[in-house]
Write a protein that holds these residues in place. Sequence first.
Motif, PDB file in Angstrom:
ATOM      1  N   THR A 131       0.963  -1.112  -0.032  1.00  0.00           N
ATOM      2  CA  THR A 131      -0.185   0.129  -0.080  1.00  0.00           C
ATOM      3  C   THR A 131       0.948   1.255   0.007  1.00  0.00           C
ATOM      4  O   THR A 131       0.520   2.183  -0.809  1.00  0.00           O
ATOM      5  CB  THR A 131      -0.919   0.049   1.306  1.00  0.00           C
ATOM      6  OG1 THR A 131      -0.384  -0.318   2.324  1.00  0.00           O
ATOM      7  CG2 THR A 131      -1.784  -1.139   1.269  1.00  0.00           C
ATOM      8  N   SER A 154       0.582   4.024  -3.109  1.00  0.00           N
ATOM      9  CA  SER A 154       0.226   5.306  -2.884  1.00  0.00           C
ATOM     10  C   SER A 154       1.384   6.236  -3.180  1.00  0.00           C
ATOM     11  O   SER A 154       1.049   7.452  -3.680  1.00  0.00           O
ATOM     12  CB  SER A 154      -0.074   5.411  -1.306  1.00  0.00           C
ATOM     13  OG  SER A 154       0.903   5.038  -0.449  1.00  0.00           O
ATOM     14  N   ARG A 171       1.295   6.623  -6.801  1.00  0.00           N
ATOM     15  CA  ARG A 171       0.285   7.836  -7.423  1.00  0.00           C
ATOM     16  C   ARG A 171       0.761   9.208  -7.173  1.00  0.00           C
ATOM     17  O   ARG A 171       0.308  10.146  -7.779  1.00  0.00           O
ATOM     18  CB  ARG A 171      -1.178   7.289  -6.359  1.00  0.00           C
ATOM     19  CG  ARG A 171      -2.229   8.226  -6.775  1.00  0.00           C
ATOM     20  CD  ARG A 171      -2.798   8.274  -8.012  1.00  0.00           C
ATOM     21  NE  ARG A 171      -4.049   9.137  -8.006  1.00  0.00           N
ATOM     22  CZ  ARG A 171      -4.850   9.134  -9.155  1.00  0.00           C
ATOM     23  NH1 ARG A 171      -4.135   9.084 -10.389  1.00  0.00           N
ATOM     24  NH2 ARG A 171      -5.954   9.876  -9.217  1.00  0.00           N
ATOM     25  N   ALA A 172       1.066   9.479  -5.776  1.00  0.00           N
ATOM     26  CA  ALA A 172       1.546  10.857  -5.408  1.00  0.00           C
ATOM     27  C   ALA A 172       2.804  11.112  -6.402  1.00  0.00           C
ATOM     28  O   ALA A 172       2.714  12.456  -6.947  1.00  0.00           O
ATOM     29  CB  ALA A 172       2.244  10.860  -4.058  1.00  0.00           C
ATOM     30  N   GLN A 196      -2.900  -2.556  -6.902  1.00  0.00           N
ATOM     31  CA  GLN A 196      -3.543  -1.543  -5.945  1.00  0.00           C
ATOM     32  C   GLN A 196      -3.893  -0.436  -6.928  1.00  0.00           C
ATOM     33  O   GLN A 196      -4.955   0.340  -6.429  1.00  0.00           O
ATOM     34  CB  GLN A 196      -2.412  -1.312  -5.036  1.00  0.00           C
ATOM     35  CG  GLN A 196      -1.839  -2.028  -4.261  1.00  0.00           C
ATOM     36  CD  GLN A 196      -3.077  -2.534  -3.140  1.00  0.00           C
ATOM     37  OE1 GLN A 196      -3.825  -2.055  -2.618  1.00  0.00           O
ATOM     38  NE2 GLN A 196      -3.136  -4.025  -3.337  1.00  0.00           N
TER      39      GLN A 196
END
Length: 397
Positions: free
Chosen positions: A123, A127, A130-131, A397
């Motif tokens: 995770t 994440s 994505r950032a 994810q």
Amino acid sequence: MLYQALRRFGQKLVRRHTLEQYVAKISTAGRLSTLDIVALGVVNTVGAGVYVLAGEVASDKAGPSIVICFLVAALSSVLTALCYAEFSARVPHSASAYLYNYVTVGELWAFITGWNLILSYVTGAASVARAWSLAFDNLIGNQISQTLHESIPLNIPHVFAEYPDFFAMGLMLLFTGLLAVRASEFVLVTTVFTVVNVLVLGFVIISGFLKGKLHNWQLTEEDYIMTMFRLNDTSPLGPLGYGGFVPFGFQGILRGAATCFYAFTGFDSVVTIAEEAQNLQRSVPMGIVISVFICFLVYFGVSSALTLMVPYYQLQPGSPLPEAFLHIGWAPARYVVAIGALCALSASILDSMFLLRWMTFVMADDGLLFGVLARIDSKTSIPIVATVVSGTSILAQ
């Protein structure tokens, strides 16, 4: 029969590894020096959070006394780090808290701990990827998000994102390929990212001390009122508190230190790759303590520079550093900050994938995951299957 079967099953759940049984089987052991381990510790600790955390804590929790918050958090982290260092010296193998639980309390708790670590790495990497995509997209005027949102919208709120992030997916595929190289080359890449990140943060620190004003550590209610009249409600202001260096009192320092402590939690990643240390009982403890100290200096410097450049009640929690350079009239410097943030995000992704790969391999080697995940490539001495599965799980994810 049933009693005996249950008894055997219960014994398996609580059976423990002994250090004599836990023999290292990784042929790449001994390739990482103390400097490499320090670099990995700094990479996993000084991530993109330094570009956000200082602004969030200083704006409404601690003000300029954020430097004290980081000092308190660093001292607490050093004590925790010494515990990890002692564990790594007594249990001279990789796998972090997973192996420590396996040796001390048994297989069941080791299995649970291992899966918790795997989920956190998956995770976390997803994440941060994505950032990375959002940060790069923002740098080029949100062209990627606008194009994908118009071309392939996903109209299922609270379930999927607004659009499929193919850029982040391509980034993860690239990093998965990079992860398939040998450990020394991988560490070289992460070290380069770390050096760029530290140089950018050094630029921020030097700029803050050159353009900052000591008066911003001695603000009063009069300064707050003058700022309100000057901005004329065009920009929101944070709370003033009591003003001065400790505007929110001792309680604010404690609240800020509790938040800042999480900025140092990456040092535990060092013991996850302990088997690859050249001198485990010396390199790992030194690597942990030195990386925590370096991270404290970086956080201390950035938070000092930030609160010297901008009054703490004018800090924007989402993007404090770019806004700080706009405040002092150095607008082009935001691109330098953006490069540092992208390097920090890249290093954080690579480090999470590295730790995910090794945790998967170690658990498979212990028989707690499918044995195929423990296969080692004869040419690169890398668990290729574990590498591919790790990258695929993040893409899911």
